[in-house]
Each structure stands twice: as C-alpha cells, then as structure tokens.
Design an enzyme around this catalytic site. Structure first.
Site: not given
Ligand code: ACM
Length: 781
Positions: A174, A203, A277, A339-340, A406, A431-433, A481
């Site tokens: 990102r 990504d 992604h 993922d996703e 996650w 999730y440290f964002d 992230w």
């Molecule tokens: C994720 O947060 N998509 C692993």
C-alpha cells in the site's frame, strides 16, 4: 526438598513476582522487556565503564554479536567499549560464549550471569546469545550513568521464549518503504526479541519484488497515481502524465535485507498474495487474470475483485515467481496470502467455470482450495512450508498448511483441531494500523482504538483448544497494514510501544505477565526509544483534558489518561509541568483565561506528551477526535490530500465513512454568538462494493454546506455554514456563521455536510463556539 520445589513451582504459577526468589520486589527492578522467565539476584554489582571489554571466542557468529553489542552499548550507554579475544583480562569483562545449557533449553534460550567484575552470557546457539546480549543492553540502559559509570546489580537470568513465532507484518504494497526504513524496523524488532518479519510484498496497490523474466511486474505493477485531485493535477514533466508513486526491491536489495535480518535473528517470511489481491500483477500481465483486465494499479483501499485465473500458463508464471522467491528467501515458510478473494470474476468466467467442472469441483471455494493445494505441492517439492490467511481453510485446507488466523482466533482453533499449526494475528487486537487512542494528535489509522493494554491483555491460547491442540499455536504476530501509514516515522509510531507488549506476550511465561509491572518498565523503554531515535506513541499515558463550560461562567476540567496508570500532574498558571507539580485528584474549576499544562509521570519520569492550553479555548472547541460519531460503521482517521510533505503538517480527521456525522453532547450554548468550523477534504478512494450506495449525503447547493442542528441530528437547525468550491480548496479552511436562535441550556449539537457527490469527501476537523464576552479566550488561536 522435592516437595518444597513442587510447592514453589505451584506458587510461582500463581504469583507473577515469584520467579525471582530472594529479595521481594527485586524482579520488578529489572528493566527488561520482554520480562525474563527467571531472575535470581545475588550480591554486589558490575560496573560498566569505558574500559570494559567484550570477550568473544574465535567464532564468526559470536564475534559479530560481540561487535554488535559493543557498538550498541557505545552508542546508547557507555562510549568506548571494545571487543577482545577470549582469555585476555578476567575482570571488567563481558564474556559471550556458546555453552551447553542444562535441561532442554532450546536455541533461543540464554543464561546471563552478572557478578562484580564479570558478566557471562551463555547459550546453546548464537540466537540465544543474541537475546542474552539484548537483555544485557537493557540492563545497561535501565538508568542514566553516574560519574561515567553504569551499575548493573548482580543477578542470574535464565530465559527462553514461550513461542517460536514472534512476528510483525510490514505491508509495503500500500505504501512502499525504502530499504533503510526496513532495516530500522529489523533493528528495533530484534531489540524486542521479535523474530519474524512477515513481508507483504504484493497487493492490489503495488507489486514490490523484481522477478527475472517478468519485468512488467515492477515496471507497471510497482507504480500508481495516488488518490485525489491534488495528485491527479501533479503532472510529471518527464511524461506529461500525473506523477506516479511507488517503488520495488531488487534481488540485491532483498538479499541484503535477508542477511541483515538473519544476523539479528529475524527471519523474513515473504508473502505473494493469491488468488486475490492481484490487481497490480494483473495490471502488468492481464493474461494472468479472470475476466476484464484492470485499468491500472489501484489507488483505492478496500477489497478489490481481481483474481488470478486457473490456466496452466498462469500456474507456470506463479511457479516461476515463487522459484525466484525461494532463491531469495531461505525462510522455511512462504506466505501465499489467500485472503479476501471475492469470487465474482471466477463466477462469471466461462473458462473458470469449465475448469471447475473438469476438476469435478462444486464451488469456487473448492477451486480456491484446489489452487492453494497446488501451490503447496510446488513449495513442498522445494522443501518449504505454506502459510496463508485463514481463508485457506475454506473449501478444504492444504495437507500441511499453517494457518494465519486474522478474522479473530477461530481460524487457529479450526486449524489446530485439524492437526495444523497456526499463528494468531487477530483483528482488531493485533492490527496495529488501528489508532492507539481517540486523542487529537494521533496519526491516521483504522478506527476502533487498539490500546497498549489491549495488546498486553491478549491471550494467545484460545480457551477452546485442548492441551494437545495448544501445541499447534506457533506464536503471535501484529500486522502493520499501511493504507493509512504512509511514512516510516508513522510506522514506528504505530508499532511502538505496542510491539513491546506483543513481545512480552509472545516471549514471557504467562505467570510473568502483569500490566502494572510492565508499565513500570516503560519509562526506561521510552528512554531507549529516544536514544535510538524511534518515534513512539505515549498514547497510553497521554492526558485527556475534558473541559466544559458551565452556565455559571466557570469551566470544569477533568483530566484522565487511557491506562489509568501513573500520576497526572498539572499547573494552571502557565508554568511548565514537572515531576514536582501537584497531582491531579479531582475535577478543577478554572477561569477561561487560565493556562493549563498536564502530563503523566511514572517512576518520577514524564511518560506522556504535554497536554493543555488556554482553558477557555479548550472548553469552547472540539477536534473531530473529541466529538462523538453519530454511528460507528466504518470509522477511519484520515488525512486531507493537500500536497504537503512534512509529517505533521496535515490535519487528521475522524469520520465514519458510511455516515459522516458528528455530535457534541451536553454543550451549554449560553452566551454563544458564533460558531466556527474548520473543515477539510479527503479523497473517497474506498472500494466498498454495494455498501457505497448506503452512504446518504443530505442534498444541498452545488458547493454544499455544513449543517448544525441542536437537540441531536433530528433537532432544530441552528446554523448553516456554506462550503467553498472544492476545486479551490487545498487544505483545511475555517467557516464561520451566526447561531440562529439557539436553545438555552445544555444541548447536543449535530454536524453534517450536504453535498452532491462523495468524492472528495468533506470532513470536520474542529468546531469552536465563540462567546462574545470571552472572545479573547475562546476564538481559535
Ligand atoms: C487481511 O487482513 N486481509 C488478512
């Protein structure tokens, strides 16, 4: 004797301080994070002087650790410390040695013996020796030198980690991070005994790894035009097109980083995300994708729907990419994402559907499972293990896969019940964002606070797991992230000190975990961060000032901090707040003209930023972070998109993206003549699918307005503040309007924008109520 040992062991399981037998409270004096497993004090002390030498045997790895320690001590504790060969002097000496530790101590275990004149660090393996050296460095930086000497009390520490996987994930897709910033993170991880850097390299927004034979992955896939009007208008004279943002890592840079990390006992686990992604890869090589190709690399956040297809030629490419990954990264684990992967493009592709039939599969989830199993066979054939996000459980887990859980911890529970290993990295806690507090001054981040205490309280073993299943938990990891983290300084701020809490949960025995004790070791840790130049957060201790104007004309001020730890001290006369200032004990009544300063102190040291300002102003204004959000559907803290380079030059806006609406509760409007609002804009670069249509903006004029209502969002209109043409606006601007017949007494003010389009999105920065009689003390500075 045996009975006594058993009783002691039993008590030790109950009492956190018990592992240090002898002087009560002694363990609390050892300023080491993560807290060592066992500490036994003895008498006397070692004095670290410029003349102290570090003795190492004739072994390259140990010599490297010795030189690293000498450099670290010289930079941060005691200048002049040098390396010598083992056997030279036998006093004023620190000895590093590989030795056989008793019992079943592993490679990461160490013993650190401090006695007058001599310190010995011993371990089975360089890994343990490195960690012993880190603990020694922490003992040497526990306090300031006195007369150029640092005194380290005599002690024996026997220590080993609880978990083998102690990770941090860096998302360089990102926002690209230059190699020196990654080296900094490796250095700092190592000083917390964290040992896995999970490197999210690909990504939708960027492909960051150079792959021979596939030059477009980085020529095209590594670059994007940032979101927003300002970026679109920033034309690169070389191309006549909007200037692109991005970057990638060459094979040489990767080899250098991998070796740099390995010396510091950090393994870099690369991630190549598939089958989703994948937009950046498909922008480079459209033939790898299912359905229509993307227009380019994405500048949006959120879940995108581009997927790799399942052609043989695509697998040949993915395997060629992975073959290069295997060459560059010696890590036993290779992360393949998983993922996703929204399946719409597989559902609508005739070729993919034909393949599903051919393979005798029923669903797209089964096809993804088949995809991952196929990739696992390739990795296994090359002696590596596959790890993926918990979606790899759907449609059937690959035979030897490790699951990174996650979406909570359920993925880990399911994996362990199937006999597979798991790493826990649950959102939101790890999730440290997510931002660390709701105080103004936090950098952008994802909404819902993840506090230092939240991380420290995380229990890595889900209670559903049986004794046998627990062994499948390899460890824990926090994920950085980077959608909202665009600068290395911000990355460090989001990581530290939460990574210290993570490290302690991952390393220390559960019986040694104790928040108050951990907090008591933070002042020294913060001092180390300053010595090393790590930008870090003090959010757990930063003082929240709640100042409210009362009808009688005075102002009531309440002070608090997030963790309730430490002593808040304050002054109200404009003087500096110090460890000698009065402690805050109860709400204060102060005049509008008073100047407040407040900070938290712990162990005699200031551990927070300084809060305060003119009391009239504090009571008359609220930043977006201090207002209530009308709803909390998709809360983010975002920046405006003005072309400003400096880290803190931008304002940060707290907003519920699904409903940009803010409430100031319990405001007394007596004597208020005018309302001021500073507002800004952020690009609306969010892929929300059908949810986008659920965002309702009130219709307004072509340029829009800020609407203020009293008695809540359905209450009466008290002010309309026209916005100015977005095209003319390049940052925050101040709007002002008279209040029209406001209700008397306390009310809830509601703020919403009218607009004709979402992008760019108007957001509230700050509102202020100007009281005519106190205009000097209440107007914006
Ligand atoms: C994720 O947060 N998509 C692993």
């Amino acid at each position: 004797m045996v009975a006594r040992a058993i009783i002691l062991a039993f008590l030790c399981a109950l009492l956190p301080a018990c592992a240090s037998q002898g002087r009560p409270g002694f363990a609390d004096d050892l300023q080491i994070i993560p807290r060592p497993a066992s500490v036994s004090p003895s008498s006397g002390a070692f004095v670290l002087r410029p003349s102290t030498r570090i003795a190492v045997p004739d072994d390259d790895e140990v010599r490297w650790i010795g030189a690293w320690l000498a450099d670290l001590l010289s930079r941060t504790a005691q200048p002049g410390i040098q390396l010598v060969d083992l056997g030279a002097p036998d006093s004023d000496i620190i000895v590093l040695q590989i030795a056989s530790l008793p019992g079943n101590a592993g490679d990461e275990a160490y013993r650190l013996q401090v006695s007058p004149g001599k310190i010995v660090v011993a371990a089975n393996d360089p890994a343990g020796l490195f960690y012993g050296a880190v603990s020694l460095w922490q003992l040497a930086t526990a306090g300031a030198p006195v007369d150029r000497a640092i005194t380290i009390p005599a002690v024996t520490i026997e220590d080993a980690p609880r978990f083998a996987w102690r990770g941090l994930m860096l998302d360089v897709a990102r926002h690209y991070l230059p190699p020196p910033a990654i080296k900094n993170m490796i250095d700092w991880m190592a000083l917390h005994k964290l040992n896995v850097l999970h490197w999210h390299l690909t990504d939708d927004q960027g492909w960051r790894l150079e792959i021979p034979g596939y030059p477009r992955l980085t020529e095209v896939g590594a670059w994007r035009v940032p979101a927003g009007e300002a970026a679109a208008q920033d034309i690169d004279p070389a191309t006549g097109q909007p200037r692109e943002y991005g970057g990638y890592y060459t094979a040489d840079e990767v080899r250098d980083l991998v070796a740099y990390a390995a010396k510091r006992q950090v393994t870099i686990v690369p991630e190549i995300d598939m089958p989703g992604h994948a937009q950046a890869a498909l922008a480079a090589y459209p033939q790898l994708g299912a359905g229509e190709p993307p227009a380019g690399v994405s500048s949006d956040w959120g879940v995108h729907d581009y997927l790799f297809n399942v052609e043989e030629s695509t697998f040949a490419t993915l395997e060629a990419i992975l073959a290069e990954v295997l060459k560059l990264f010696p890590s036993p684990y290779i992360h393949i994402g998983g993922d996703e992967a929204v399946k719409t493009r597989w559902e609508s592709s005739e070729r993919v559907q034909a393949r599903i039939n051919e393979l005798g599969l029923e669903t797209e989830a089964e096809l993804q499972s088949w995809f991952i199993k196929r990739i696992e066979r390739f990795l296994a054939a090359h002696g590596r293990k596959l790890i993926g996000w918990d979606e790899i459980l759907e449609g059937g887990l690959a035979p030897a896969a490790t699951v990174m859980s996650w979406r909570g911890v359920d993925g880990a529970v399911e994996a362990a019940s199937l006999g597979h290993d798991a790493v826990l990295t649950p959102s939101p806690t790890l999730y440290f964002d997510h931002f660390q507090s709701r105080l103004p001054g936090e950098p952008p981040g994802r909404g819902g606070v993840v506090s230092l205490q939240d991380v420290y309280s995380f229990d890595p073993i889900p209670e559903e797991l049986s004794e046998a299943e627990r062994r499948h938990v390899l460890g824990i990891q926090a994920n950085l992230w980077s959608e909202h983290i665009r600068l290395p300084a911000r990355l460090a701020y989001m990581a530290f000190p939460r990574a210290a809490a993570l490290a302690e949960v991952a390393w220390s025995p559960p019986a040694r975990l104790d928040w108050a004790n951990f907090a008591s070791r933070l002042p020294a840790q913060f001092e180390r961060y300053r010595l090393l130049g790590i930008p870090f957060a003090t959010s757990a201790f930063d003082v929240r000032v709640a100042a409210d104007w009362r009808a009688a004309g005075d102002i009531v001020v309440e002070l608090s901090n997030q963790s309730g730890t430490g002593t808040i001290r304050y002054t109200a006369d404009g003087s500096a707040v110090t460890a000698g200032s009065p402690p805050y004990t109860e709400p204060l009544r102060l005049a509008a003209s008073a100047e407040l300063a407040a900070a938290t102190f712990l162990g005699g040291r200031q551990v927070s930023r300084r809060a305060g300002g003119r009391v009239g102003r504090l009571a008359s204004q609220r930043w977006s972070q201090e207002l209530e959000l009308c709803t909390r559907r998709l809360v983010l803290s975002l920046e405006d998109d003005a072309p400003v380079e400096a880290t803190d030059a931008r304002r940060v806006f707290l907003v519920d993206l699904m409903n940009p609406c803010w409430i100031w509760r319990g405001v007394d409007l007596s004597g208020v003549a005018r309302i001021e609002a500073s507002v800004g804009q952020v690009p609306f670069n969010f892929q929300l699918g059908a949810d986008r249509d659920k965002i309702k903006l009130a219709p307004g004029s072509a340029t829009g307005e800020l609407i203020v209502r009293a008695n809540g969002c359905q209450g009466e209109l008290v002010a309309i503040l026209p916005l100015l043409d977005p095209a003319l606006t390049d940052g925050v601007r101040v709007l002002s309007g008279e209040l029209d017949n406001p209700p008397q007494g306390e009310t809830d003010l509601c703020f919403r924008f009218t607009a004709r389009k979402l992008d760019p999105l108007w957001v509230l920065d700050r509102v202020a109520l100007v009281r005519e009689r106190h205009a000097r003390d209440t107007a914006a500075p």
